[in-house]
Design a protein around this motif. Structure first.
Motif, PDB file in Angstrom:
ATOM      1  N   HIS A  29       0.757  -1.192  -0.081  1.00 37.67           N
ATOM      2  CA  HIS A  29       0.135  -0.043   0.002  1.00 37.67           C
ATOM      3  C   HIS A  29       0.853   1.469  -0.018  1.00 37.67           C
ATOM      4  CE1 HIS A  29      -3.594  -2.081   0.413  1.00 37.67           C
ATOM      5  NE2 HIS A  29      -3.169  -2.884   1.472  1.00 37.67           N
ATOM      6  N   GLY A 293     -16.630   5.145   5.415  1.00 37.64           N
ATOM      7  CA  GLY A 293     -16.316   5.901   4.203  1.00 37.64           C
ATOM      8  C   GLY A 293     -17.426   6.844   3.993  1.00 37.64           C
ATOM      9  N   GLY A 314     -12.741   9.798  -0.664  1.00 39.03           N
ATOM     10  CA  GLY A 314     -12.048   9.131  -1.928  1.00 39.03           C
ATOM     11  C   GLY A 314     -10.573   9.524  -1.839  1.00 39.03           C
ATOM     12  N   PRO A 315      -9.842   9.405  -2.842  1.00 35.61           N
ATOM     13  CA  PRO A 315      -8.518   9.376  -3.137  1.00 35.61           C
ATOM     14  C   PRO A 315      -7.991  10.804  -2.533  1.00 35.61           C
ATOM     15  CG  PRO A 315      -9.118   8.511  -5.052  1.00 35.61           C
ATOM     16  CD  PRO A 315     -10.650   8.976  -4.396  1.00 35.61           C
ATOM     17  N   TYR A 320      -6.589   7.334   1.789  1.00 36.28           N
ATOM     18  CA  TYR A 320      -7.757   6.696   1.104  1.00 36.28           C
ATOM     19  C   TYR A 320      -6.989   6.027  -0.081  1.00 36.28           C
ATOM     20  CZ  TYR A 320     -11.898   5.331  -1.445  1.00 36.28           C
ATOM     21  OH  TYR A 320     -12.962   4.561  -2.157  1.00 36.28           O
ATOM     22  N   PHE A 323      -5.498   2.712  -0.796  1.00 35.52           N
ATOM     23  CA  PHE A 323      -6.224   1.385  -0.858  1.00 35.52           C
ATOM     24  C   PHE A 323      -7.184   1.205  -1.936  1.00 35.52           C
ATOM     25  CE2 PHE A 323      -4.457   2.754   3.481  1.00 35.52           C
ATOM     26  CZ  PHE A 323      -4.046   1.597   3.822  1.00 35.52           C
ATOM     27  N   GLN A 324      -7.752   2.457  -2.407  1.00 34.08           N
ATOM     28  CA  GLN A 324      -8.471   2.525  -3.253  1.00 34.08           C
ATOM     29  C   GLN A 324      -8.495   3.540  -4.409  1.00 34.08           C
ATOM     30  OE1 GLN A 324     -10.680  -0.328  -3.480  1.00 34.08           O
ATOM     31  NE2 GLN A 324     -10.718  -1.042  -1.476  1.00 34.08           N
ATOM     32  N   PRO A 325      -8.896   3.316  -5.737  1.00 32.15           N
ATOM     33  CA  PRO A 325      -8.857   4.195  -6.581  1.00 32.15           C
ATOM     34  C   PRO A 325      -9.996   5.330  -6.903  1.00 32.15           C
ATOM     35  CG  PRO A 325      -9.458   2.314  -7.607  1.00 32.15           C
ATOM     36  CD  PRO A 325      -9.415   2.004  -6.323  1.00 32.15           C
ATOM     37  N   ASN A 329     -15.721   3.335  -2.427  1.00 34.78           N
ATOM     38  CA  ASN A 329     -14.945   1.860  -2.313  1.00 34.78           C
ATOM     39  C   ASN A 329     -14.797   1.758  -0.843  1.00 34.78           C
ATOM     40  OD1 ASN A 329     -14.621   0.502  -5.154  1.00 34.78           O
ATOM     41  ND2 ASN A 329     -13.569   2.292  -5.396  1.00 34.78           N
ATOM     42  N   MET A 331     -13.392   0.530   2.878  1.00 36.99           N
ATOM     43  CA  MET A 331     -12.240   0.102   3.496  1.00 36.99           C
ATOM     44  C   MET A 331     -12.579  -0.260   4.704  1.00 36.99           C
ATOM     45  SD  MET A 331      -9.768   3.649   3.175  1.00 36.99           S
ATOM     46  CE  MET A 331      -8.631   3.014   4.200  1.00 36.99           C
ATOM     47  N   ASP A 335      -7.234  -2.118   7.632  1.00 41.87           N
ATOM     48  CA  ASP A 335      -6.722  -0.930   6.760  1.00 41.87           C
ATOM     49  C   ASP A 335      -6.125   0.222   7.638  1.00 41.87           C
ATOM     50  OD1 ASP A 335      -7.187  -2.342   4.392  1.00 41.87           O
ATOM     51  OD2 ASP A 335      -9.123  -1.278   4.187  1.00 41.87           O
TER      52      ASP A 335
END
Length: 384
Positions: A29, A293, A314-315, A320, A323-325, A329, A331, A335
């Motif tokens: 990660h 989230g 989000g990103p 975040y 872990f996720q794009p 999404n 978590m 995490d």
């Protein structure tokens, strides 16, 4: 250039396993981290548990006595996930041996214990971080930024809750968690410590408080063998529950804001119901760990009948993107511990503190001690 850092884990119950898995996942990660953890040793006094951990995760050595880890020159950093009553002894010894320290809250049984570990870390010049993992949730970091920027105006009041049912069954085993000498202050150290950290992380320092506590299941059966987590016990010798099942607490902050913190380990129908509501003069933010989230946000100048919208992190929020794009999404809990491991190793690599420190542990412990005093006296207590 990427280097390695020899790490060890002391105590391989659930939390020791979580720490180990965080070390294993860390390079996946956070590949930019200039240090890679190398699993050197695991210690647990329960026969066979350390050996099982070594076989499953690839530790080079498995030992029964944590003192062997303190003396091992290959180990440069140690996770302490042993029971609370061992935190001070192990934490101080590891720091004095020159090991960086990732230690679970509440860092001992009292504020004196937490301060002893903090002093040892400072004197040794090593880095220490503490397991206040809920502050690592990207939505919590987003809430903190929103509050700090004045996005909901001036904070007026907040409510922080930590409800769980892990001890609600009357057959829950009388483990060390329920004893003053080994577990310390019950739900205060277990859950309310997280609540204090969230309160400070979001709203700043607590100046005074008034608390009430209760024990609702006064007697439990002693386990007849080794336990892990929150096991049940039947047929064992009954014994008294010596620390708190429940606490509620009024808080006053240096900013002038007011707060309510409530925690229970015997809340039937509640599973990991952790979260907060923070209200300001122009809005509010709401967070529930079970919907980790999502952040409820109310902003504007309508005041009355002002709507609440849902922000899906989000990103751009916290860690975040590691872990996720894309937003929404999911978590999970583990995490958050990977993020904690990242902060720990980054602190070691860069020589400066990231994430919660031993000072945060001392301040949390001071608030917990103040809650206990307030409950005994039936009065407000000032925090220094």
């Amino acid at each position: 250039m990427v280097g390695t850092l020899g790490v060890a884990v002391v105590g391989f119950g659930w939390m020791g396993r979580v720490h180990t898995q965080a070390y294993v996942r860390l390079p996946h990660h956070f590949p930019q981290l200039p240090l890679r953890p190398e699993l050197i040793a695991v210690a647990d006094e329960v026969p066979g548990r350390a050996e099982e951990a070594a076989e499953q995760y690839g530790f080079a050595d498995a030992v029964r006595d944590w003192r062997q880890i303190a003396a091992d020159p290959r180990v440069r950093a140690v996770s302490v996930a042993a029971p609370n009553f061992l935190h001070r002894e192990i934490g101080v010894a590891m720091a004095e041996a020159g090991k960086h320290l990732w230690i679970e809250k509440p860092v001992g049984l009292t504020v004196e214990d937490a301060r002893a570990v903090a002093d040892a870390v400072a004197k040794a010049g090593v880095h220490g971080t503490v397991g206040f993992n809920y502050r690592n949730a990207p939505a919590v970091e987003a809430a903190r930024e929103l509050i700090a920027s004045g996005g909901i105006g001036t904070v007026t009041h907040a409510r922080i809750r930590l409800f769980s049912d892990y001890a609600a069954h009357p057959e829950s085993a009388l483990t060390w968690r329920y004893e003053r000498a080994r577990g310390g202050s019950g739900v205060l150290g277990d859950l309310a410590s997280h609540g204090v950290d969230l309160a400070r992380f979001l709203l700043g320092e607590i100046t005074s408080l008034a608390a009430d506590t209760a024990v609702f299941i006064p007697e439990r059966a002693r386990p007849t063998g080794a336990t892990a987590g929150h096991a049940r016990a039947t047929g064992g010798e009954p014994g008294p529950v010596e620390n708190e099942d429940y606490v509620n607490c009024l808080l006053r902050f240096a900013s002038g804001a007011r707060g309510v913190l409530e925690a229970s380990r015997v809340a039937v129908g509640e599973q990991n119901s952790y979260g907060f509501e923070v209200h300001g003069t122009e809005g509010a933010v709401f967070w529930d760990f079970r919907r980790m989230g999502e952040l409820g946000v109310s902003r504007g100048t309508a005041y009355q009948d002002q709507p609440v919208s849902t922000l899906y992190v989000g990103p751009g929020h916290g860690a975040y993107a590691a872990f996720q794009p894309g937003a929404a999404n999911a978590m999970g809990y583990d995490d958050l511990k990977v993020i904690e491991a990242y902060h720990f190793l980054r602190s070691v690599a860069e020589g400066r503190a990231y994430g919660p420190t031993l000072d945060d542990a001392v301040r949390s412990a001071a608030a917990l001690d103040a809650m206990s005093r307030s409950a005994r006296r039936g009065a407000w207590v000032e925090l220094g």
